[in-house]
Design a protein around this motif. Structure first.
Motif, PDB file in Angstrom:
ATOM      1  N   ALA A  80       7.364   1.119   3.712  1.00  0.00           N
ATOM      2  CA  ALA A  80       8.773   0.725   3.622  1.00  0.00           C
ATOM      3  C   ALA A  80       9.449   1.405   2.429  1.00  0.00           C
ATOM      4  O   ALA A  80      10.582   1.883   2.537  1.00  0.00           O
ATOM      5  CB  ALA A  80       8.887  -0.794   3.515  1.00  0.00           C
ATOM      6  N   ILE A  95      11.303  -5.422   5.843  1.00  0.00           N
ATOM      7  CA  ILE A  95       9.900  -5.237   5.465  1.00  0.00           C
ATOM      8  C   ILE A  95       8.951  -6.121   6.276  1.00  0.00           C
ATOM      9  O   ILE A  95       7.734  -5.932   6.244  1.00  0.00           O
ATOM     10  CB  ILE A  95       9.721  -5.474   3.949  1.00  0.00           C
ATOM     11  CG1 ILE A  95       8.500  -4.748   3.435  1.00  0.00           C
ATOM     12  CG2 ILE A  95       9.674  -6.937   3.624  1.00  0.00           C
ATOM     13  CD1 ILE A  95       8.433  -4.665   1.938  1.00  0.00           C
ATOM     14  N   SER A  96       9.503  -7.017   7.060  1.00  0.00           N
ATOM     15  CA  SER A  96       8.687  -7.926   7.864  1.00  0.00           C
ATOM     16  C   SER A  96       7.791  -7.134   8.824  1.00  0.00           C
ATOM     17  O   SER A  96       8.274  -6.381   9.667  1.00  0.00           O
ATOM     18  CB  SER A  96       9.598  -8.873   8.657  1.00  0.00           C
ATOM     19  OG  SER A  96       8.820  -9.717   9.468  1.00  0.00           O
ATOM     20  N   TYR A 147       8.971  -3.824  -3.609  1.00  0.00           N
ATOM     21  CA  TYR A 147       8.769  -4.044  -2.176  1.00  0.00           C
ATOM     22  C   TYR A 147       7.528  -4.879  -1.908  1.00  0.00           C
ATOM     23  O   TYR A 147       7.522  -5.726  -1.012  1.00  0.00           O
ATOM     24  CB  TYR A 147       8.719  -2.707  -1.432  1.00  0.00           C
ATOM     25  CG  TYR A 147      10.063  -2.316  -0.873  1.00  0.00           C
ATOM     26  CD1 TYR A 147      10.221  -2.097   0.480  1.00  0.00           C
ATOM     27  CD2 TYR A 147      11.179  -2.195  -1.683  1.00  0.00           C
ATOM     28  CE1 TYR A 147      11.463  -1.747   1.009  1.00  0.00           C
ATOM     29  CE2 TYR A 147      12.411  -1.851  -1.175  1.00  0.00           C
ATOM     30  CZ  TYR A 147      12.547  -1.626   0.172  1.00  0.00           C
ATOM     31  OH  TYR A 147      13.771  -1.299   0.675  1.00  0.00           O
ATOM     32  N   LYS A 148       6.461  -4.665  -2.684  1.00  0.00           N
ATOM     33  CA  LYS A 148       5.259  -5.482  -2.522  1.00  0.00           C
ATOM     34  C   LYS A 148       5.573  -6.934  -2.891  1.00  0.00           C
ATOM     35  O   LYS A 148       5.155  -7.859  -2.174  1.00  0.00           O
ATOM     36  CB  LYS A 148       4.109  -4.931  -3.379  1.00  0.00           C
ATOM     37  CG  LYS A 148       2.795  -5.585  -3.107  1.00  0.00           C
ATOM     38  CD  LYS A 148       2.342  -5.301  -1.682  1.00  0.00           C
ATOM     39  CE  LYS A 148       0.950  -5.819  -1.421  1.00  0.00           C
ATOM     40  NZ  LYS A 148       0.516  -5.558  -0.045  1.00  0.00           N
ATOM     41  N   LYS A 175      14.209  -7.386   2.513  1.00  0.00           N
ATOM     42  CA  LYS A 175      13.386  -8.553   2.874  1.00  0.00           C
ATOM     43  C   LYS A 175      13.299  -8.683   4.393  1.00  0.00           C
ATOM     44  O   LYS A 175      12.232  -8.944   4.940  1.00  0.00           O
ATOM     45  CB  LYS A 175      13.953  -9.827   2.249  1.00  0.00           C
ATOM     46  CG  LYS A 175      13.145 -11.076   2.540  1.00  0.00           C
ATOM     47  CD  LYS A 175      11.758 -11.007   1.933  1.00  0.00           C
ATOM     48  CE  LYS A 175      10.987 -12.302   2.200  1.00  0.00           C
ATOM     49  NZ  LYS A 175       9.610 -12.232   1.737  1.00  0.00           N
ATOM     50  N   ASN A 206       4.083  -2.257   6.196  1.00  0.00           N
ATOM     51  CA  ASN A 206       3.402  -2.068   4.927  1.00  0.00           C
ATOM     52  C   ASN A 206       4.433  -1.765   3.843  1.00  0.00           C
ATOM     53  O   ASN A 206       5.338  -0.943   4.057  1.00  0.00           O
ATOM     54  CB  ASN A 206       2.391  -0.919   5.057  1.00  0.00           C
ATOM     55  CG  ASN A 206       1.722  -0.587   3.739  1.00  0.00           C
ATOM     56  OD1 ASN A 206       2.282   0.131   2.920  1.00  0.00           O
ATOM     57  ND2 ASN A 206       0.538  -1.124   3.543  1.00  0.00           N
ATOM     58  N   SER A 207       4.301  -2.403   2.683  1.00  0.00           N
ATOM     59  CA  SER A 207       5.314  -2.255   1.630  1.00  0.00           C
ATOM     60  C   SER A 207       5.408  -0.822   1.112  1.00  0.00           C
ATOM     61  O   SER A 207       6.501  -0.350   0.780  1.00  0.00           O
ATOM     62  CB  SER A 207       5.037  -3.222   0.482  1.00  0.00           C
ATOM     63  OG  SER A 207       3.802  -2.928  -0.141  1.00  0.00           O
ATOM     64  N   GLN A 259       7.567  -8.495  -0.158  1.00  0.00           N
ATOM     65  CA  GLN A 259       6.745  -8.772   1.014  1.00  0.00           C
ATOM     66  C   GLN A 259       5.922 -10.040   0.813  1.00  0.00           C
ATOM     67  O   GLN A 259       5.746 -10.817   1.745  1.00  0.00           O
ATOM     68  CB  GLN A 259       5.814  -7.588   1.284  1.00  0.00           C
ATOM     69  CG  GLN A 259       5.097  -7.668   2.610  1.00  0.00           C
ATOM     70  CD  GLN A 259       4.393  -6.377   2.927  1.00  0.00           C
ATOM     71  OE1 GLN A 259       3.644  -5.865   2.095  1.00  0.00           O
ATOM     72  NE2 GLN A 259       4.631  -5.839   4.103  1.00  0.00           N
ATOM     73  N   LEU A 260       5.473 -10.269  -0.400  1.00  0.00           N
ATOM     74  CA  LEU A 260       4.605 -11.412  -0.689  1.00  0.00           C
ATOM     75  C   LEU A 260       5.357 -12.682  -1.067  1.00  0.00           C
ATOM     76  O   LEU A 260       4.845 -13.784  -0.871  1.00  0.00           O
ATOM     77  CB  LEU A 260       3.632 -11.051  -1.821  1.00  0.00           C
ATOM     78  CG  LEU A 260       2.671  -9.903  -1.545  1.00  0.00           C
ATOM     79  CD1 LEU A 260       1.901  -9.540  -2.811  1.00  0.00           C
ATOM     80  CD2 LEU A 260       1.725 -10.265  -0.408  1.00  0.00           C
TER      81      LEU A 260
END
Length: 137
Positions: free
Chosen positions: A32, A24-25, A83-84, A21, A28-29, A87-88
């Motif tokens: 990453a 990944i800031s 990961y997506k 978390k 792109n997921s 990220q969201l």
């Protein structure tokens, strides 16, 4: 010994979520996930060579190859989606939903592996499902 490794797995999985978390800031997921995968690849092969188990590659049967490849594809799809989602969304909501895999695994083990589904496992699945719902709402 399996219990110790299972507990260590849960600790490392928790660390994975928090570290991912943060990491990944602004990344792109998919990128990453690819970076994470390269690290895991080197780590896994490092252990294979460190423990001298690479000689067993030629002994792996076709069925095992097929299912290991399918497992790898499922892992890749899981990591990309995870990961997506991280990220969201918030880690505190993404991770419990990800851990619904416990319930899904129990169901698939019952259907495909013919493992026993006891009252205890049914109650556990219900509690995990309700607990997950409670955490994300």
């Amino acid at each position: 010994m399996w219990l110790l490794f299972a507990l260590l797995s849960s600790v490392f999985a928790a660390l994975t979520s928090i570290l991912a978390k943060v990491g990944i800031s602004g990344v792109n997921s998919n990128l990453a996930t690819a970076i994470r995968t390269v690290v895991v690849l080197f780590m896994a092969w490092g252990m294979v060579f460190l423990t001298h188990t690479h000689t067993g590659i030629s002994e792996i049967g076709k069925k095992s190859w097929l299912f290991l490849i399918l497992s790898g594809l499922a892992t890749g799809a899981s990591w990309l989606c995870y990961y997506k989602a991280l990220q969201l969304g918030e880690a505190s909501k993404v991770v419990p939903i990800d851990k619904l895999s416990v319930v899904i695994t129990l169901l698939l083990a019952f259907v495909f592996l013919h493992e026993q589904f006891t009252i205890k496992s049914i109650v556990g699945c219900i509690l995990i499902g309700v607990g997950t719902l409670f955490m994300v709402l």
